[in-house]
Scaffold this motif. Structure first.
Motif, short mmCIF file in Angstrom:
data_model
loop_
_atom_site.label_atom_id
_atom_site.label_comp_id
_atom_site.label_asym_id
_atom_site.label_seq_id
_atom_site.Cartn_x
_atom_site.Cartn_y
_atom_site.Cartn_z
N LEU A 11 0.79 -1.23 0.00
CA LEU A 11 0.00 0.00 0.00
C LEU A 11 0.83 1.29 0.00
N PRO A 12 1.83 1.44 0.86
CA PRO A 12 2.58 2.70 0.84
C PRO A 12 3.20 3.02 -0.51
N TYR A 13 3.73 2.00 -1.17
CA TYR A 13 4.43 2.19 -2.44
C TYR A 13 3.47 2.37 -3.60
N VAL A 14 2.33 1.68 -3.55
CA VAL A 14 1.32 1.86 -4.59
C VAL A 14 0.70 3.26 -4.48
N MET A 15 0.45 3.72 -3.26
CA MET A 15 -0.08 5.08 -3.09
C MET A 15 0.92 6.13 -3.58
N GLU A 16 2.19 5.88 -3.35
CA GLU A 16 3.22 6.79 -3.86
C GLU A 16 3.17 6.82 -5.39
N GLU A 41 3.79 20.13 -1.34
CA GLU A 41 3.76 20.40 -2.77
C GLU A 41 3.25 19.18 -3.52
N LYS A 42 2.57 19.41 -4.63
CA LYS A 42 1.93 18.33 -5.39
C LYS A 42 2.92 17.21 -5.74
N ASN A 43 4.13 17.57 -6.14
CA ASN A 43 5.10 16.55 -6.55
C ASN A 43 5.67 15.77 -5.37
N LEU A 44 5.36 16.19 -4.14
CA LEU A 44 5.86 15.50 -2.95
C LEU A 44 4.78 14.70 -2.21
N LEU A 45 3.55 14.74 -2.74
CA LEU A 45 2.44 14.06 -2.08
C LEU A 45 2.67 12.55 -1.96
N GLY A 46 3.18 11.93 -3.01
CA GLY A 46 3.40 10.49 -3.00
C GLY A 46 4.38 10.07 -1.92
#
Length: 104
Positions: A11-16, A41-46
């Motif tokens: 889950l953590p990696y798929v959400m990223e 920032e949007k590019n850091l959300l994952g």
């Protein structure tokens, strides 16, 4: 490997991975964890959601047991089921990259 552990590991990696395709939903998950997503920032959300989910897993005693996976084979990955539901394209190579992040 038990199904629940496999889900918790992934889950953590798929959400990223899917964060760029669904930033508003990722922001909501971040807020569920009590964090202010407006300053991310949007590019850091994952990366942020991955960090929160890994911390949560650790807090409930779930850490990756690398002895459960000896060899990750492309032939064993059933990507088709992910492709049906993923908000971002995921081919076999992308799935393998995620698995390598988890178990390396």
């Amino acid at each position: 490997m038990p199904h629940g552990l496999a889900c918790a590991y992934c889950l953590p990696y798929v959400m990223e991975y899917v964060a760029p395709a669904m930033p508003q939903k990722i922001r909501k998950i971040i807020e569920i964890f009590g964090e202010d997503s407006s300053c991310v920032e949007k590019n850091l959300l994952g990366g942020k959601v991955k960090e929160l989910l890994l911390d949560f897993n650790k807090s409930i005693g779930i850490e990756v047991d690398r002895t459960l996976v000896k060899d990750i084979s492309l032939a064993e990955i059933e990507v088709e089921m992910f492709q049906a539901f993923a908000p971002r394209h995921m081919g076999k190579m992308e799935a393998l990259e995620i698995l390598e992040k988890i178990f390396s």
